[in-house]
Design a protein around this motif. Structure first.
Motif, short mmCIF file in Angstrom:
data_model
loop_
_atom_site.label_atom_id
_atom_site.label_comp_id
_atom_site.label_asym_id
_atom_site.label_seq_id
_atom_site.Cartn_x
_atom_site.Cartn_y
_atom_site.Cartn_z
N TYR A 73 29.43 38.69 -6.95
CA TYR A 73 28.04 38.36 -7.30
C TYR A 73 28.12 37.24 -8.34
O TYR A 73 28.42 37.47 -9.51
N ILE A 74 27.89 36.01 -7.91
CA ILE A 74 28.18 34.84 -8.73
C ILE A 74 26.99 34.46 -9.61
O ILE A 74 25.86 34.34 -9.13
N THR A 75 27.26 34.30 -10.89
CA THR A 75 26.30 33.74 -11.83
C THR A 75 27.02 32.70 -12.69
O THR A 75 28.23 32.76 -12.87
N LYS A 76 26.23 31.76 -13.20
CA LYS A 76 26.81 30.71 -14.05
C LYS A 76 26.04 30.63 -15.36
O LYS A 76 24.84 30.86 -15.42
N ASP A 77 26.78 30.31 -16.42
CA ASP A 77 26.18 30.09 -17.73
C ASP A 77 26.66 28.74 -18.24
O ASP A 77 27.88 28.52 -18.38
N GLU A 78 25.73 27.85 -18.48
CA GLU A 78 26.04 26.48 -18.91
C GLU A 78 27.03 25.81 -17.96
O GLU A 78 27.96 25.11 -18.39
N GLY A 79 26.85 26.04 -16.66
CA GLY A 79 27.64 25.38 -15.64
C GLY A 79 28.95 26.06 -15.30
O GLY A 79 29.60 25.69 -14.33
N SER A 80 29.34 27.06 -16.08
CA SER A 80 30.61 27.75 -15.84
C SER A 80 30.36 29.11 -15.20
O SER A 80 29.44 29.84 -15.60
N GLU A 81 31.19 29.45 -14.21
CA GLU A 81 31.05 30.74 -13.55
C GLU A 81 31.43 31.87 -14.51
O GLU A 81 32.43 31.80 -15.20
N GLN A 82 30.60 32.90 -14.53
CA GLN A 82 30.83 34.02 -15.44
C GLN A 82 31.76 35.06 -14.84
O GLN A 82 31.78 35.25 -13.62
N GLU A 83 32.50 35.73 -15.70
CA GLU A 83 33.33 36.84 -15.26
C GLU A 83 32.47 38.09 -15.08
O GLU A 83 31.48 38.29 -15.79
N SER A 84 32.87 38.94 -14.14
CA SER A 84 32.14 40.19 -13.95
C SER A 84 32.35 41.10 -15.16
O SER A 84 33.40 41.06 -15.82
N TYR A 85 31.34 41.90 -15.44
CA TYR A 85 31.40 42.82 -16.59
C TYR A 85 30.33 43.88 -16.38
O TYR A 85 29.19 43.57 -16.04
N ARG A 86 30.70 45.13 -16.59
CA ARG A 86 29.72 46.21 -16.47
C ARG A 86 29.76 47.07 -17.73
O ARG A 86 30.82 47.58 -18.11
#
Length: 241
Positions: free
Chosen positions: A131-144
């Motif tokens: 499930y891909i999301t980006k923050d300031e252009g960089s792909e975020q690591e998964s975290y729960r």
């Protein structure tokens, strides 16, 4: 910035009303608390966006909240849809809270119901690697996060646990009254609302007293967990020594 706790709300003032005492307890104990408001409350009958922003800033300082953001999703339209779920997932992955709080899934306000569903979905998808999301252009690591807990708003539920907020109830109410346009003011000429009725604040105190009494304390705030919770029996026994 990592947080210990991240609270998601539909509108500014929801966190203060529902769990302001718990937030004050956490921040005064050295834990980092963030609040993410999904909308600016622009549909509110009373006040303006400008006054609401100032009130939110004041309440944030009163409770010692270290992080507060507004996602500026449209008030009155907060339903479970991908754009909103991804926005919440970005926050969870960015701030990596150990615990998340959101509104209970049944309430008189449709936005509260919608945000409950959004947060539950985001809690799951934040840990899904594809499930891909980006923050300031960089792909975020998964975290729960470890746990998702729900706070009470208009409608009651059978609590999974109650937090003793007796030492922090005055601070909670101070943060509530920071939203001066939203609550009872005899000098206000704005239309009356559900929460501007003077009986509402009395009800809020009475409810806090009720849940406090259930645990033998003066004031309490109730929460619900869909997961079973472990009871620390040994610590409970030691308290009675």
């Amino acid at each position: 910035m990592k947080t210990d706790v991240l609270v998601f709300t539909a509108h500014p003032d929801d966190a203060e009303l529902a769990m302001g005492g718990t937030i004050a307890l956490l921040t005064s104990s050295g834990f980092t608390v963030g609040v993410i408001d999904l909308s600016q409350g622009e549909m509110s009958t009373r006040g303006t966006l400008e006054t609401r922003r100032k009130e939110t800033e004041d309440a944030t300082k009163i409770l010692g909240i270290q992080l507060r953001e507004n996602l500026k999703f449209p008030d009155g339209e907060l339903t479970n849809q991908d754009e909103y779920v991804r926005g919440v997932v970005r926050c969870i992955r960015k701030y990596k809270p150990r615990m998340v709080f959101g509104p209970f899934n049944n309430d008189r306000h449709p936005d509260h119901i919608g945000v409950s569903s959004i947060v539950k979905s985001a809690m799951f998808f934040s840990g899904a690697g594809k499930y891909i999301t980006k923050d300031e252009g960089s792909e975020q690591e998964s975290y729960r996060p470890l746990k998702l807990f729900y706070y009470m708003q208009a409608y009651k539920f059978n609590p999974s646990f109650i937090i003793d907020v007796s030492d922090h109830f005055e601070k909670k109410m101070e943060s509530v009254y920071a939203y001066s346009t939203q609550f009872y003011n005899p000098e206000s000429t704005e239309p009356a609302t559900y929460i501007s009725d003077p009986k509402f604040v009395k009800y809020l105190e009475a409810r806090s007293r009720f849940y406090g009494f259930q645990i033998g304390k003066e004031y309490g705030e109730p929460f619900y967990s869909e997961d079973d919770l472990e009871l620390d029996l040994l610590n409970l026994l030691r308290k009675g020594e």
